[in-house]
Design a protein around this motif. Structure first.
Motif, PDB file in Angstrom:
ATOM      1  N   ASP A 193      38.272  40.757  36.997  1.00  0.00           N
ATOM      2  CA  ASP A 193      38.466  40.527  35.562  1.00  0.00           C
ATOM      3  C   ASP A 193      39.677  39.652  35.295  1.00  0.00           C
ATOM      4  O   ASP A 193      39.718  38.908  34.311  1.00  0.00           O
ATOM      5  CB  ASP A 193      38.637  41.857  34.827  1.00  0.00           C
ATOM      6  CG  ASP A 193      37.380  42.708  34.847  1.00  0.00           C
ATOM      7  OD1 ASP A 193      36.312  42.135  35.122  1.00  0.00           O
ATOM      8  OD2 ASP A 193      37.474  43.912  34.596  1.00  0.00           O
ATOM      9  N   LEU A 194      40.688  39.753  36.150  1.00  0.00           N
ATOM     10  CA  LEU A 194      41.910  38.988  35.948  1.00  0.00           C
ATOM     11  C   LEU A 194      41.703  37.502  36.223  1.00  0.00           C
ATOM     12  O   LEU A 194      42.482  36.671  35.771  1.00  0.00           O
ATOM     13  CB  LEU A 194      43.028  39.532  36.844  1.00  0.00           C
ATOM     14  CG  LEU A 194      43.553  40.922  36.467  1.00  0.00           C
ATOM     15  CD1 LEU A 194      44.472  41.454  37.555  1.00  0.00           C
ATOM     16  CD2 LEU A 194      44.272  40.886  35.133  1.00  0.00           C
ATOM     17  N   VAL A 195      40.686  37.163  36.970  1.00  0.00           N
ATOM     18  CA  VAL A 195      40.378  35.752  37.258  1.00  0.00           C
ATOM     19  C   VAL A 195      39.334  35.232  36.281  1.00  0.00           C
ATOM     20  O   VAL A 195      39.540  34.223  35.605  1.00  0.00           O
ATOM     21  CB  VAL A 195      39.908  35.585  38.716  1.00  0.00           C
ATOM     22  CG1 VAL A 195      39.457  34.143  38.966  1.00  0.00           C
ATOM     23  CG2 VAL A 195      41.022  35.960  39.688  1.00  0.00           C
ATOM     24  N   PHE A 196      38.203  35.926  36.172  1.00  0.00           N
ATOM     25  CA  PHE A 196      37.136  35.467  35.271  1.00  0.00           C
ATOM     26  C   PHE A 196      37.348  36.063  33.882  1.00  0.00           C
ATOM     27  O   PHE A 196      36.656  36.981  33.454  1.00  0.00           O
ATOM     28  CB  PHE A 196      35.765  35.802  35.852  1.00  0.00           C
ATOM     29  CG  PHE A 196      35.265  34.751  36.795  1.00  0.00           C
ATOM     30  CD1 PHE A 196      34.604  33.631  36.332  1.00  0.00           C
ATOM     31  CD2 PHE A 196      35.525  34.851  38.149  1.00  0.00           C
ATOM     32  CE1 PHE A 196      34.176  32.632  37.192  1.00  0.00           C
ATOM     33  CE2 PHE A 196      35.104  33.866  39.028  1.00  0.00           C
ATOM     34  CZ  PHE A 196      34.429  32.750  38.552  1.00  0.00           C
ATOM     35  N   THR A 197      38.345  35.498  33.216  1.00  0.00           N
ATOM     36  CA  THR A 197      38.683  35.897  31.858  1.00  0.00           C
ATOM     37  C   THR A 197      37.601  35.389  30.889  1.00  0.00           C
ATOM     38  O   THR A 197      36.768  34.545  31.256  1.00  0.00           O
ATOM     39  CB  THR A 197      40.032  35.281  31.471  1.00  0.00           C
ATOM     40  OG1 THR A 197      39.900  33.850  31.527  1.00  0.00           O
ATOM     41  CG2 THR A 197      41.136  35.725  32.423  1.00  0.00           C
ATOM     42  N   PRO A 198      37.590  35.876  29.658  1.00  0.00           N
ATOM     43  CA  PRO A 198      36.605  35.364  28.693  1.00  0.00           C
ATOM     44  C   PRO A 198      36.663  33.843  28.528  1.00  0.00           C
ATOM     45  O   PRO A 198      35.614  33.191  28.375  1.00  0.00           O
ATOM     46  CB  PRO A 198      36.997  36.087  27.403  1.00  0.00           C
ATOM     47  CG  PRO A 198      37.571  37.377  27.864  1.00  0.00           C
ATOM     48  CD  PRO A 198      38.332  37.035  29.111  1.00  0.00           C
ATOM     49  N   GLU A 199      37.881  33.263  28.573  1.00  0.00           N
ATOM     50  CA  GLU A 199      37.972  31.797  28.449  1.00  0.00           C
ATOM     51  C   GLU A 199      37.312  31.103  29.642  1.00  0.00           C
ATOM     52  O   GLU A 199      36.648  30.068  29.500  1.00  0.00           O
ATOM     53  CB  GLU A 199      39.423  31.324  28.367  1.00  0.00           C
ATOM     54  CG  GLU A 199      40.294  32.016  27.357  1.00  0.00           C
ATOM     55  CD  GLU A 199      41.165  33.033  28.044  1.00  0.00           C
ATOM     56  OE1 GLU A 199      42.372  32.797  28.170  1.00  0.00           O
ATOM     57  OE2 GLU A 199      40.618  34.079  28.458  1.00  0.00           O
ATOM     58  N   ALA A 200      37.519  31.671  30.843  1.00  0.00           N
ATOM     59  CA  ALA A 200      36.920  31.069  32.036  1.00  0.00           C
ATOM     60  C   ALA A 200      35.391  31.122  31.957  1.00  0.00           C
ATOM     61  O   ALA A 200      34.705  30.166  32.336  1.00  0.00           O
ATOM     62  CB  ALA A 200      37.420  31.781  33.288  1.00  0.00           C
ATOM     63  N   ARG A 201      34.866  32.205  31.447  1.00  0.00           N
ATOM     64  CA  ARG A 201      33.406  32.314  31.323  1.00  0.00           C
ATOM     65  C   ARG A 201      32.866  31.352  30.258  1.00  0.00           C
ATOM     66  O   ARG A 201      31.784  30.782  30.415  1.00  0.00           O
ATOM     67  CB  ARG A 201      33.032  33.757  31.012  1.00  0.00           C
ATOM     68  CG  ARG A 201      33.410  34.721  32.131  1.00  0.00           C
ATOM     69  CD  ARG A 201      32.733  36.058  32.019  1.00  0.00           C
ATOM     70  NE  ARG A 201      33.165  36.953  33.088  1.00  0.00           N
ATOM     71  CZ  ARG A 201      32.730  36.922  34.343  1.00  0.00           C
ATOM     72  NH1 ARG A 201      31.816  36.018  34.687  1.00  0.00           N
ATOM     73  NH2 ARG A 201      33.176  37.761  35.250  1.00  0.00           N
ATOM     74  N   ALA A 202      33.660  31.167  29.188  1.00  0.00           N
ATOM     75  CA  ALA A 202      33.244  30.203  28.166  1.00  0.00           C
ATOM     76  C   ALA A 202      33.289  28.780  28.714  1.00  0.00           C
ATOM     77  O   ALA A 202      32.423  27.950  28.393  1.00  0.00           O
ATOM     78  CB  ALA A 202      34.154  30.322  26.940  1.00  0.00           C
TER      79      ALA A 202
END
Length: 359
Positions: A193-202
């Motif tokens: 979760d610390l790497v694939f943050t919501p911004e990264a997924r967007a």
């Protein structure tokens, strides 16, 4: 003597009762010596010598242990890590004392998708930058503050301003997560979760074109093959660019510190011991720090800490870093009250700890 933490309300959980000689701690997933000291059990050891005990804040149920990690509204609390919540706590929540700072080595990066033609931030003029927005009104939006500061720095380096790009809010519904007995247990559950943050997924979905990411997150994203960096603040000689939720701040509730000076000194003794151990054991230290941080591998952690000075200090430059961070938070509305960081800092506890240890 019993101290009560947080005032109860109709909707709040029952307050936690804490013994007069019981210290509590919370540490962010950052490169600080206290993370090593607690993994070795040295903080508990030093406190036992003086008849005190130690408890981990996140061992409490989430409704009791999550928000105080940010607000510091929890009696007898030591907090080490990102300075944005620590500054907010001092400005708008409760009286704390700054007893040490650890300087970070990396100010972060700007990340785009690997298939993007952009090779620089300048090439992102007119594009969409994602910026996290927390759905939790009870704590400071430190993630947004960190990212906003990083984006604005990157734009300035490229000769651009906020008006030259589109800022897109990305919802972040993080309202806390489960308890754990120690930091390494907590962060082991959260590493992805610390790497694939919501911004990264967007960004991955093409909803935005660029994000700010810390060094560790950027490495994790790059390793997927789907992302690349177009700016890396560590490539610049300007130390002020490395201020990014850092220097990391070690703070303690002021009333507790004044009433229990020996406990504060004991906590710092353990931290200094860990800092000195790290100086001579970088590879072993990287393996330990990897348990409580989020770089992709132990080797990545070792590379990241190669030049880190882990000994906490309250030097003029570290305090100047706090001033830079605080000024940003004031100017952008993240905190409502300013204060003098020199008045916040008290080096006497650290001085006493250093004097009590062999050189």
């Amino acid at each position: 003597m019993i101290d009560i933490l947080e005032r109860p309300s109709a909707s709040a959980p029952a307050p936690v009762k804490v013994g007069a000689r019981e210290a509590w701690y919370t540490i962010c997933p950052t490169f600080v010596a206290s993370n090593v000291a607690q993994e070795f059990g040295w903080i508990e050891e030093e406190l036992r010598k003086i008849g005190a005990s130690l408890s981990y804040l996140r061992s409490l149920p989430v409704e009791q242990g999550y928000l105080p990690h940010f607000s510091h509204r929890f009696a007898h609390l030591f907090r080490d890590g990102g300075n944005i919540p620590s500054i907010w706590a001092k400005a708008d929540n409760v009286d704390t004392t700054l007893i040490g700072l650890t300087e970070t080595q990396h100010g972060g990066t700007i990340v785009v998708r690997a298939d993007d033609a952009a090779r620089s931030v300048a090439a992102l003029k007119g594009r969409r930058f994602g910026l996290s927005r927390s759905a939790n009104p009870a704590r400071i939006d430190w993630w947004r503050a960190t990212s906003e500061q990083g984006i604005l720095k990157a734009l300035a380096l490229a000769g651009l301003s906020r008006a030259d790009v589109e800022i897109v809010d990305i919802a972040n519904d993080d309202r806390g997560f489960g308890e754990a007995s120690r930091p390494s247990e907590l962060w082991a559950k959260r590493r992805g979760d610390l790497v694939f943050t919501p911004e990264a997924r967007a960004l991955e979905a093409g909803e935005i074109d660029a994000i700010f990411a810390s060094h560790g997150r950027a490495l994790g994203l790059e390793r997927t093959g789907g992302f690349k960096q177009v700016e890396d603040f560590s490539r610049h000689p300007d130390w002020a660019l490395q201020v990014s939720n850092s220097p990391y701040a070690l703070t303690v509730n002021t009333d507790f510190a004044r009433a229990n000076r020996d406990i504060v000194v004991a906590f710092l003794r353990a931290t200094v011991r860990a800092a000195r151990w790290l100086d001579g054991n970088r590879e072993a230290g990287a393996a330990i720090l990897h348990r409580v941080t989020y770089h992709p591998s132990v080797a990545d952690t070792a590379a990241a800490i190669a030049g880190t000075d882990f000994l906490p200090a309250l030097t003029p430059r570290k305090l100047a870093g706090i001033d830079l961070q605080k000024r940003f938070l004031v100017e952008h509305g993240y905190i409502s009250r300013d204060f003098d960081s020199r008045d916040w800092a008290d080096a006497s506890y650290l001085d006493e700890a250093l004097e009590s240890l062999p050189s």
